[in-house]
Design a protein around this motif. Sequence first.
Motif, short mmCIF file in Angstrom:
data_model
loop_
_atom_site.label_atom_id
_atom_site.label_comp_id
_atom_site.label_asym_id
_atom_site.label_seq_id
_atom_site.Cartn_x
_atom_site.Cartn_y
_atom_site.Cartn_z
N UNK A 1 12.67 -6.87 1.20
CA UNK A 1 11.95 -7.37 2.36
C UNK A 1 10.89 -8.39 1.99
N UNK A 2 10.03 -8.68 2.95
CA UNK A 2 9.03 -9.74 2.80
C UNK A 2 7.64 -9.18 2.53
N UNK A 3 6.93 -9.86 1.64
CA UNK A 3 5.54 -9.55 1.32
C UNK A 3 4.77 -10.85 1.46
N UNK A 4 4.19 -11.11 2.64
CA UNK A 4 3.64 -12.44 2.93
C UNK A 4 2.49 -12.84 2.02
N UNK A 5 2.52 -14.11 1.62
CA UNK A 5 1.44 -14.68 0.83
C UNK A 5 0.36 -15.21 1.77
N UNK A 6 -0.76 -15.59 1.20
CA UNK A 6 -1.89 -16.08 1.99
C UNK A 6 -1.51 -17.29 2.83
N UNK A 7 -0.64 -18.16 2.28
CA UNK A 7 -0.25 -19.38 2.99
C UNK A 7 0.59 -19.08 4.23
N UNK A 8 1.21 -17.91 4.26
CA UNK A 8 2.12 -17.57 5.36
C UNK A 8 1.42 -16.85 6.51
N UNK A 9 0.14 -16.53 6.34
CA UNK A 9 -0.56 -15.70 7.31
C UNK A 9 -1.63 -16.50 8.05
N UNK A 10 -1.61 -16.38 9.36
CA UNK A 10 -2.67 -16.95 10.19
C UNK A 10 -3.70 -15.86 10.44
N UNK B 1 7.15 14.49 -5.34
CA UNK B 1 7.43 14.72 -6.75
C UNK B 1 8.49 13.73 -7.26
N UNK B 2 8.11 12.94 -8.23
CA UNK B 2 9.04 11.99 -8.83
C UNK B 2 9.38 10.80 -7.97
N UNK B 3 8.59 10.53 -6.94
CA UNK B 3 8.93 9.43 -6.03
C UNK B 3 7.67 8.87 -5.35
N UNK B 4 7.63 7.54 -5.26
CA UNK B 4 6.55 6.84 -4.56
C UNK B 4 7.17 5.80 -3.65
N UNK B 5 6.66 5.70 -2.42
CA UNK B 5 7.14 4.71 -1.47
C UNK B 5 5.96 3.90 -0.97
N UNK B 6 6.08 2.58 -1.06
CA UNK B 6 5.02 1.67 -0.64
C UNK B 6 5.54 0.78 0.49
N UNK B 7 4.64 0.38 1.40
CA UNK B 7 4.96 -0.55 2.46
C UNK B 7 4.25 -1.87 2.23
N UNK B 8 4.86 -2.96 2.69
CA UNK B 8 4.21 -4.26 2.62
C UNK B 8 3.01 -4.30 3.55
N UNK B 9 2.03 -5.11 3.21
CA UNK B 9 0.86 -5.30 4.06
C UNK B 9 0.25 -6.67 3.74
N UNK B 10 -0.76 -7.04 4.50
CA UNK B 10 -1.57 -8.20 4.14
C UNK B 10 -3.03 -7.79 4.32
N UNK B 11 -3.73 -7.72 3.21
CA UNK B 11 -5.12 -7.24 3.19
C UNK B 11 -5.22 -5.88 3.88
N UNK C 1 0.84 -1.19 0.00
CA UNK C 1 0.00 0.00 0.00
C UNK C 1 0.88 1.24 0.00
N UNK C 2 0.33 2.34 -0.49
CA UNK C 2 1.08 3.59 -0.59
C UNK C 2 1.36 4.16 0.79
N UNK C 3 2.63 4.51 1.01
CA UNK C 3 3.03 5.12 2.27
C UNK C 3 3.32 6.61 2.12
N UNK C 4 3.99 6.96 1.03
CA UNK C 4 4.39 8.36 0.85
C UNK C 4 4.51 8.67 -0.63
N UNK C 5 4.03 9.85 -1.00
CA UNK C 5 4.11 10.30 -2.39
C UNK C 5 4.72 11.70 -2.42
#
Length: 424
Positions: free
Chosen positions: A162-171, A125-135, A119-123
């Motif tokens: 870094x890690x972006x967990x898949x559905x199988x990795x999340x309880x 000029x000329x730059x976008x930063x996203x963080x990992x999430x699950x749903x 998901x978007x964390x920071x926007x």
Amino acid sequence: MDRRIQELIDFTRKKFGLENYRLQRHRLYRDVNIFNETVYTLGMEWFPAHVTEHEDDGSNPEGTAVIEIDLNSNKFARVIFVEGKSYSQAGISFVNSKINDIIQWIERETGLKYGKHFKLHKESEGELLFNACYEGVAVSPAGFIEVKFDQEGKLTLFSCQGQFPSEEMVKEETYALSLETVEHLAKEQLKLVKFPSYEQKKLIPVYAVEEIYVTNDGKSVFPYERIAAGRPYLKIDQTIYWDQPINEPLNRKEIRWFEDVTAEQAFSFEPSPDSFPITKAEQEKCMFAVMDFLRREYPNDTGKWILKTLHRDKGYILASLMANRQDNHVFQRKMTVMIDTKNFQAVNYIDNNKLLSEFFDQFQTLDKVTIDKEEAYEKIKKFYELKPLYFCDFAQKQYILCGKLDCRYGVNASNGEVIDLNDL
């Protein structure tokens, strides 16, 4: 050159429009992720064709394309055009630099889905930063995606780390925590810490919250140090004692942090030695190595150091030590000892004492504490935050739902003022 490496080089040249570039050098790397899985990477440095001379100090000229591809997934992990200058032709560019176009490109490039995995964390000029999430819920340790582009919309940086967990990795669970249910922990986590003030040139005593992660049932907590370590480790937590010092200093050796990785190792995905567990016998040998080291370099410090953790790194075992008695500074006295696994002897170390001394020598005075912890808690409790977060349990290789307990504010213990810690 190995045929498989050549194919990846050719693919990279075409994908990023590097016709005006030449491959200056390339190298295979391997590392171990938070799940003890070995990850192989092909790193490439492409110089602009017009650059005929460059410095010998290891720096890259403007416009150099530094590109890394993850061999496990065949996906690009990092693309950097030095100093934000790209000479690529028909490479990656974003028409009108629309955010939705960039998100769709990231999804195609990574196989991740916006809103589900990032998901978007920071926007800016000329730059976008996203963080990992699950749903949409944050995860920890965090994954990051960064994209930069120039005024023409040309890609100048892409990084997926870094890690972006898949559905199988999340309880998956229904979040059940509230600040009321963890109030006892909220009080416990309020600590008196000495913060340096550059403006006032003195140390300020501040009651601040030590970040923790509370399991969804409220029965267990994970300290922030689990995340700060960045990789699995063996927890020891044992104070080191000895009777006699050794009157001979350590023979320090230069540590080589780069491995020579072959194509055969990389494409067969040979497990790194760093992924192997530390056995009970190795643990005992490491404890003796640490004791031997302390007897040589810190002969009068018996009982003053705690061996906190052990972990493998580039063929060595690294022992993390912390001073037994701390002075409540925001930065604590720590040490890392490198142990050679061939003979289980310490070969080098890093002690932050000199750095801390030089830093804190700037702050000669300390304000007097005038309020107690209970009073400070009453002032700050309304600012506490408890946010849902999927926390990685390294042992189970699974993300479990927790609440991240934290607070961006503190209480000045000398005058009772509530302050933003970011202002210190």
